[in-house]
Each structure stands twice: as structure tokens, then as C-alpha cells.
Design a protein around this motif. Sequence first.
Motif, PDB file in Angstrom:
ATOM      1  N   ALA A 110     -23.701 -16.813  55.547  1.00 21.17           N
ATOM      2  CA  ALA A 110     -21.851 -16.642  56.220  1.00 21.17           C
ATOM      3  C   ALA A 110     -22.212 -16.935  57.254  1.00 21.17           C
ATOM      4  O   ALA A 110     -21.440 -17.479  57.814  1.00 21.17           O
ATOM      5  CB  ALA A 110     -21.762 -15.235  55.283  1.00 21.17           C
ATOM      6  N   GLU A 330     -16.199 -10.770  55.281  1.00 20.77           N
ATOM      7  CA  GLU A 330     -17.058 -11.612  54.536  1.00 20.77           C
ATOM      8  C   GLU A 330     -16.087 -11.589  53.093  1.00 20.77           C
ATOM      9  O   GLU A 330     -16.160 -12.217  52.435  1.00 20.77           O
ATOM     10  CB  GLU A 330     -17.879 -11.719  55.220  1.00 20.77           C
ATOM     11  CG  GLU A 330     -18.683 -11.925  56.259  1.00 20.77           C
ATOM     12  CD  GLU A 330     -19.619 -11.508  56.016  1.00 20.77           C
ATOM     13  OE1 GLU A 330     -21.115 -10.746  55.610  1.00 20.77           O
ATOM     14  OE2 GLU A 330     -20.775 -12.391  56.198  1.00 20.77           O
ATOM     15  N   THR A 331     -16.399  -9.954  52.948  1.00 18.50           N
ATOM     16  CA  THR A 331     -15.796  -9.761  50.584  1.00 18.50           C
ATOM     17  C   THR A 331     -14.714  -9.922  50.942  1.00 18.50           C
ATOM     18  O   THR A 331     -14.243  -9.899  49.970  1.00 18.50           O
ATOM     19  CB  THR A 331     -16.402  -8.484  51.019  1.00 18.50           C
ATOM     20  OG1 THR A 331     -15.989  -7.693  51.858  1.00 18.50           O
ATOM     21  CG2 THR A 331     -18.243  -8.435  50.968  1.00 18.50           C
ATOM     22  N   GLY A 333     -11.499 -11.765  49.806  1.00 15.56           N
ATOM     23  CA  GLY A 333     -11.859 -12.945  50.054  1.00 15.56           C
ATOM     24  C   GLY A 333     -10.082 -13.441  49.382  1.00 15.56           C
ATOM     25  O   GLY A 333     -10.018 -14.801  49.604  1.00 15.56           O
ATOM     26  N   ARG A 381     -10.909 -18.958  52.570  1.00 15.85           N
ATOM     27  CA  ARG A 381      -9.733 -17.969  51.577  1.00 15.85           C
ATOM     28  C   ARG A 381      -9.261 -18.159  51.180  1.00 15.85           C
ATOM     29  O   ARG A 381      -8.539 -19.254  51.577  1.00 15.85           O
ATOM     30  CB  ARG A 381      -9.882 -16.698  52.734  1.00 15.85           C
ATOM     31  CG  ARG A 381     -10.298 -15.569  53.452  1.00 15.85           C
ATOM     32  CD  ARG A 381     -12.234 -15.510  52.670  1.00 15.85           C
ATOM     33  NE  ARG A 381     -12.916 -14.369  54.455  1.00 15.85           N
ATOM     34  CZ  ARG A 381     -13.630 -14.575  54.580  1.00 15.85           C
ATOM     35  NH1 ARG A 381     -13.776 -16.273  54.434  1.00 15.85           N
ATOM     36  NH2 ARG A 381     -14.266 -13.876  55.433  1.00 15.85           N
ATOM     37  N   PRO A 501     -17.212 -17.206  44.524  1.00 17.71           N
ATOM     38  CA  PRO A 501     -16.265 -17.629  46.321  1.00 17.71           C
ATOM     39  C   PRO A 501     -16.604 -18.420  46.817  1.00 17.71           C
ATOM     40  O   PRO A 501     -15.962 -19.359  47.160  1.00 17.71           O
ATOM     41  CB  PRO A 501     -17.516 -16.228  46.732  1.00 17.71           C
ATOM     42  CG  PRO A 501     -17.234 -14.823  45.787  1.00 17.71           C
ATOM     43  CD  PRO A 501     -17.771 -15.920  44.725  1.00 17.71           C
TER      44      PRO A 501
END
Lengths: 563, 563
Positions: A110, A330-331, A333, A381, A501
Amino acid sequence: MADTDTATDSTRHPPVDFRTEPARYKHWKLTIEGRVATLAMDVQEDGGLRPGYELKLNSYDLGVDIELHDAIQRLRFEHPEVGAVILRSGKERVFCAGANIRMLGQSSHAWKVNFCKFTNETRNGMEDASTESRQVYLTAINGPCAGGGYELALATEHIVMADDGNTSVALPELPLLAVLPGTGGLTRLVDKRHVRRDRADVFCTLEEGIKGQRAVEWGLVDEVVPRSRLEETVSRRATELAGRSDRPSAARGIVLSPVERTIEGDRIAYRHVSARIERGRGLAEITVRTPAEAAPATPEEIATRGADFWPLAVARALDDLILHLRTNEETIGLWVLRTEGRGDVVEAYDRLLVDHANDWLVREVRLYLKRVLKRLDVTARSIFALIEPRSCFVGTLLELALAADRSYMLDGAREGEAAAPPAVRLTAMNFGPYPMPNGLTRLASRFLAQPGRVDDLKGRIGEDLEAHAAAEAGLVTVTPDDIDWEDEIRVAMEERAAFSPDALTGMEASLRFAGPETLETKIFGRLSAWQNWIFQRPNAVGSHGALRVYGTGERGRFDPRRV
Amino acid sequence: MADTDTATDSTRHPPVDFRTEPARYKHWKLTIEGRVATLAMDVQEDGGLRPGYELKLNSYDLGVDIELHDAIQRLRFEHPEVGAVILRSGKERVFCAGANIRMLGQSSHAWKVNFCKFTNETRNGMEDASTESRQVYLTAINGPCAGGGYELALATEHIVMADDGNTSVALPELPLLAVLPGTGGLTRLVDKRHVRRDRADVFCTLEEGIKGQRAVEWGLVDEVVPRSRLEETVSRRATELAGRSDRPSAARGIVLSPVERTIEGDRIAYRHVSARIERGRGLAEITVRTPAEAAPATPEEIATRGADFWPLAVARALDDLILHLRTNEETIGLWVLRTEGRGDVVEAYDRLLVDHANDWLVREVRLYLKRVLKRLDVTARSIFALIEPRSCFVGTLLELALAADRSYMLDGAREGEAAAPPAVRLTAMNFGPYPMPNGLTRLASRFLAQPGRVDDLKGRIGEDLEAHAAAEAGLVTVTPDDIDWEDEIRVAMEERAAFSPDALTGMEASLRFAGPETLETKIFGRLSAWQNWIFQRPNAVGSHGALRVYGTGERGRFDPRRV
């Protein structure tokens, strides 16, 4: 494999801050002489953003690029008199070795992808400065210019290279690291510089690159000159280019004062923008607000407000927030976009942007808003917009809803609330000034099936469109009433959080870029996808992958199956 | 993870044979009434190409698609009178459930990607038949039409759907399997049917799909009718479309007799095409030869030769060989193209293709050659062309060299050999009839930097260009002389074999598709890349990935990090 990382980068490291200023630069020197600026890259070896690698040979990491991005922004806003920018190395014997390989080798998947996205946006921003802002970039190459170093040069409009035994351009990623040039190199070779594809094939497999006259012949650089004449030649070209610029040599720039931001727990606040992260639900709610003060009336008043001019302040806050959330969260979304305030105020500011479109500063503000909206377009996202009472999705702010993957608009008022039913409103700013990466406006991209609808909508500029009318006009996705709203939104959000994701990233990248293609859509839509794939493959990142073993003396070992 | 497969598909299973004929179809029924053909899909559950899955609910595997591909080819060549083709289900209560999930779940990464590529090519071939060959495809949907089933419908020009409780269209890949629709679905939604992107977003997240009038309103299908009127409506549309076709209702088709092929060890031989695999060097040498017989003089004589007409025989052999090598020889990463014979012969055949371009059969032959050359363009193998004495890279066969990633041409004769130095020769066939997936000719794609060069080259049609002249004209990449030839070629081949196969795939896909974008380049350049990436990700294929656990009752578990 990078795949199996369990810790996120954001938990292993302190968050990245994208805000900086020249006095704090470690890696770049910005000097200005009359109409020509020079950006000299002189990367500090021990100045890496994170521990574990040395930035040798002018190789770079995200920290180096954050400074470059800042410098490009400041040149546009703080230096209206500058019409050309020379990019050069501050080191004697090397131009730039590209992205730091050890940094890439130790980074999560990522992180690599996100790093490439930001560097791509920065390179695209340089091209935007050259073509739209008439602050034209050119490059002087002394010494080896490889990988990301050459990609940096490719993003400028004129490349002059020293003709000596030490100087060459190269894209050695494939032979050396088993990955692709990650910052638009392949696309710019064949689609910007139109290098013949078979020569591009040869070039991209030559570790040592190409020198001298042959580089000119193949179209890899624009001219080569003896080392002794490099400075003089580039200076002359820069002066010529600056002379053709329409930037005002006598205007005074504005100061981009530091973007003020507070982060308290899961709340992030700027003056006109705020965000609230709901970790449990994997989402961030982002709200943009109109200002208390009325719009100024003249370009002079805009210049006086400077960085406090509301559209510019919103652009800077949103830009910082997008970069912060992408890199440090990052998590999270799903981004949920909201607006709050008075539509009349947005409309007045939009009128100002239209009426003074040719003023250099107004142009910069508009171009910056365009770039920020494009950042949304290429963000991996999901984006929902919620259009509720007291919102002001008008003109420039309506672009946020049009950039979203979906929008939900409340049909009618809320029971027991005084606020009027929400409405959206078009302004002239929805019909041209903010093209997407595909070169079309968001409205034109939306109505590819019936291009005539865009013209019809022009006739409705200024009209308040409540849910029914907005849906009829095709401007919003779903229009639940007060009874259904809560459930519908909640279910949609839960559902989104439950999807893969990765599949969402691929789907959104495919659906957002319909219509014509440009360098930008090719870079973000195609090249990035191939690079994402290769960055995952054992041949690059497995225990014997080329990227993993680089510098150990071992050579990469490959599974020979072609896919 | 599929990544860690060590056995290749080709060693675990018998090789796939792409040759078939209607009498051997298991899954399709082809019927013809006057100007309208019907292709009914009636997949045999236990007729899978490989063991381990059942083809329930009209789901398909490569074997089903091989038959479809064959049927489409035969309709073009064997049935000049057919102007419209109805695609329907042969089952009462389901249209098609898409690609078989168990098959995908048990397949290697390379197999999945290769399968998607062939299905994509077949769908593109249907569109080519509709638009270029005026044999227009339309779909009648009765019962659920999901995933690859709907993508099949999307590749037709008109979709009629039954309006009943059981019938819907859906792309449930993302919510159900955490992958993307792999056969152009996303691209065709927004770029062919111009479905609004926010609606496409909603549609692609709805497992159950969309029914009835809403499907028409959103542009997902063209019309819905009561189930009782489905057959009649589609028939009427087909008859209308066939009526507008320029295909000759009175002409007689030719018979596509079985392609004769022998495989002995590492040699594959067709009448005019042969291949030799050198496993140790990871390459296949492919040679195309001119025929002994002179070109026929009239369309009637061409029809009499039928499948033996040299350009058609070459197209069929090359097509079969490409598919064979792609599917059954995964580790052979470099294809070396050669030609042998007399340039005059190729030129005569090319003249025939030009002079009778409007004859239906000549048109089909030309379109088939175009599709075969496009297959090369999208093949994930490195392609070199070697231009040596006795070669005949002329006109149509010169396209092979122009499709290659690089070409090497011997400068001068070989010492001690009588054969003249090699020359290449342009014909009218290089200037239009064989567009690449980007819609441009290979020459136009090659000279994006100087489009005027294409016009200049038109003036040199028929001229023999030896190495120096060919290099000057930009037609070849490298021109070693006899002294350097062996070493230069050997080193280039060894080097290619040592590179990462994945990085080569990504590089070639990026460099081959410069210039404008089309549905095809978007599908192969972008959508495929995203799918490749997602097919590798643990969220799809890891031990808890959605594709892996589908049907077990477990739900996919996802790493929530967005990339």
C-alpha cells in the motif's frame, strides 16, 4: 511477500505530514532570478522520511517529493513573475537515481502504491503549471538520470542533457528491479514524447540507458550540449520560455502561510473543513463549510485576503486532508462528503472566479481547486456525498457530489426540523473550469449517453433543484425521504465496508474514467494498475524477487510462466 | 494463494485444442432460418473442459467459449446470407450465470488471466462481426443473466429482456466474489452503453441485479417485454437488422474445413506456418511461408479455393498457433517471427485483397487477418521479428514485423550464401485494413511523433527496402551486419529470457498501446490490469479470500487496507 504484512504503515510509523515550507527543506534549493526560477535537487543522504535507508545519489523518498510538491505550489502562488523553472541537480556528478530502492524494498504494498500516486500527481502538477499556469518547467541533466529521475525530466517540457561520458538517461526498472517505472515513464515515453515503440522497448531494457546524440534522435531528450555549455543553454531556453509567458512580471505574489490544522483523537479540523473518523464503520465524514465573511469584490481584495481567500483556503485544507487520510488512514475505505452553509455565498465566490478568470491569482485558485478535485477522482477510496438540509452543494462545492461514486439526497425536509429541504444549484463553474483527468467536466462525463443534457442544464444555472428535480436532472443517485434516509444510508455504508477493498479500487478506477483518455487517465488507470499487479508478484517482491534482493549481490529468481 | 502454484497448467492437464466444429459442440446449438441465425446456449453440466466442477445454470468454462468462438467464425464464413444473430439461452429458467466459479477457484492465476483474455477476444469478435461484417448480434434474455452472462449480452448490439420476476441482469462479481467482471463488463457499461457512473456503481454492488423497466431506464438493456412476447420481439428486431445488412443473401459460403496440424515433440506444423519450441531458451520460432501456387484472379476463384485460399489458411493457422502457445506453453516467453518465400507472391495476394475489398468473402478474410494480428498485439509474450535473406516481410506479412516489440534486419547478404540481402516492402494493406486495437494502423501508431511519415511511406509502396533504407524509413529496429548478427540476436534473446516475465507483460502492454483509446484498449490495457491485480490479492485468492471460499458457506474475510 509484502502481501502478508499485518501491521499497517500508519501503525508502525508516525503519521506523515505533507505541510512544509522552503525554510524547512532538506533536499531542494529554490532560487529565483527575474523571470526564471531554479529548483536544485540536492538530496540529504540521511534525511529519509523513515529509518532504514540512505538517500544516496539523489535518490528520493516521499519526503523529498513532499518538498517538491510544496515548491511547485509556492512558485505558482508566491511568484507570479516566474515564467520558467529550471529543474537541475545540486550535485556535481549525478542528476537523480530515481526512487530509493531500499525504501521501496522495505515498504508495504500500500505504501509503494500510495507513494507512486503522490509522485504521479506531483509530476502531473508540474505539467499543469507548464501548460495552464504558463510557468514552464525544463530540465538540465548533468550526470546519470535514471528511473524516477528521468521520469521527473519527462514531466518537464524541454530536456537539455550534457554530452559527456558520465551522463545518460535510463529507465532501468525492468532489467534491474523487475518492476515498471512507476511515475508515468512508459506512458510519457510513447504518449507524450511519442518515442517509437520498438525504440522504447529497447530503451526500457537497457540498464545503462542512452547517451548523447542518440538520445536526441530517439526523442528521449530535446538537445545535448557539451557539459561546459549546459548551464548557459538551459538559461537561455528558460529566458525564452519565460518571455513567452503571460504571467504578470510586476504582480506581487501571496504568501502561502502554514495550513492550520488540529487533530484531536479522530477529529481533524481546519478553518472551513473538518473530518470525523468512525473507525468501527471504516469511514470518514468530511464537511466543507462556507465562510462567515462575504466574498470580496475585486482581484485586489482577493490578493489582500491571500491564503485566507475562502476558495483557496478550502482547496488547501481539502488537499491536505486528502493526502493525510490516504497516507495515514489506510483502513478508512469510505469517505462521506458533506457541505454546510449558504449556497448564496458559494455562488458569489463562483461568480468572482468566473468574472476575473484571467487574473493570474484567480486562475491559480481555480487551477488548484481543479487539481484537488482530480485528487478525489484518483483516490482509492469509495466516496459518497450526502445532500441534506443546510447543505450547500452549489457550483464548486457541487463538484464534490459529482466526483462521488454515489450521492444521496434527502427528498423533502426532516420531520420536526425547521431547515428547508435540501437543494443543489449549478453555477458556471460546473461547465468547464474543473475538467476531470479525462479532460471532460464531471457533468459531461456523467452524461456521455446524452451530451445534449449538459447544454440543457446550462439553462438551469442558479436554479434551486430539490430532490425530485435534481434526480430528474440526473445530478444525484438516490433520493430517500426522511422515513427511509437513516436505514438506506446505514445499509449502504455497512455494505460498502463489507466489500473487498481491492475489488472496490479496481471497480471505481474503471467506472470513474469513462470517455476519452489522456496522459493522466493512462497513468492512473492503466500504468498504475499494471504496476500494482507487478508490485504484488513474487517475481518482484517474493523472497527471491528482484526488488527484494536488490543490493544483496543475489540476482532475482523468476517463475518463467507468462501471464 | 494461486501465486505459489508450482506446476504449470500445461503440465497438470492435457493441452487445450481450440479446433472444433458444430457437430462436436456440447454447449451450443446453431440454427439458421433465412437471414437470421440463432445461437442457443445450453451448457452441458458435466461437459467441463477439465475435471472438478459442474457447469450448472449455463455457467461456462474455456470449452464453452471455444465453441462460441468457432460458431462466430463459421457464421461469418459459412453463412454469407446471415445478417443477424440472436443469442439466447437454451434453458427454460436461466440465461447464463457467467464464468463457472469453481473452475475459477481451482485455476492458477495464469489460467484465469488467459481465460479472460480469450473470452474478451471472442466478445470483441462478436462486436467486429456486428459492425464490420454486418452480421449483427442481439440478445434475448429469459431468466437470470449474471456476470459473464450479462457481459456476453453487453457485447451484442441490442438487448431485449423478459419482464418477469425471475429475469434480471447483474454484475455480482464484486459483492459475491471480490473480483471484477473479467470480460469487459465495467468498460462496456460506461463506455459502450454510457450508463451513468453513479448508477453503474450501484448496479455493480447489487448481487441480485436489476429487473424490468428500471434496467431500460438505466441503459442496461434496450427493451423489456412480457415473457410471452420475448421470442417474437427479438425475431422482429433480428429481421429488421438483417434487412439492413449488406451481406449477400444469395452468395454461397465456404466451408471451414478442419485446420490441419501436426505436433511432433517441439515442432508444430501447419501447411504454411510452422513453429519450433526451444525450451532451454524459453522461445518459439514461428515461420510463415508463401504458397507454391499463384494467387487466384477473381472472387469466384477465391471462393473455389475456400479455406485453402492462402491468406485465409495463414490466418487460421496463426490463430490456432497463437492460442495453442498462449494456453499450452506458458513458459515460452519469447516468440520469434520469421517469414520465408517470395515477396511477389504476398504482393499479388495483397493486391487481390485490395481490388476486391468489397467482396463479402475477401472482406471476411481481411477482417480475420486483422483479428489475428490484434491477437498478437494483446499477447502477453515478447515478440521479435527476424528479417533475413529469403524472408518475405511484404504487406500483410510486414504487419508481423510491425506488431513485434522489436525487429532485427540483416544489413546486407550472408557471407558465402547466394541469397540476396533481405528487403521489406510496403503494400496498400499496411495503410488501413489492419487497424490495431487503438484504431490506428501499426504504421500510424509507430509514427505518432511525425504523422506525415505515414504519407511519405505511401509513396514508397512496392519499393524493396534493404536494411539501410528500412532503418531510415523507421520500419525496423536494429540492422546488424553478418558479422554482428549471431551475437546480437543471441544476446537479445538471452537477455529477454532473463527478465521478469511479469514486468515484461506490464511494459509491453504499456508500450504497445500508445495513441488513442478504444473499448478494446481500455479492456485489455486497463481492465485486465486491474483484474490481474485483484486476481493476485489475498482478499480474492488467499485462504479466506472470497473467490476461494465461494460456495463453502464461509464469507470472504478481507484485509481492510485500501491500496
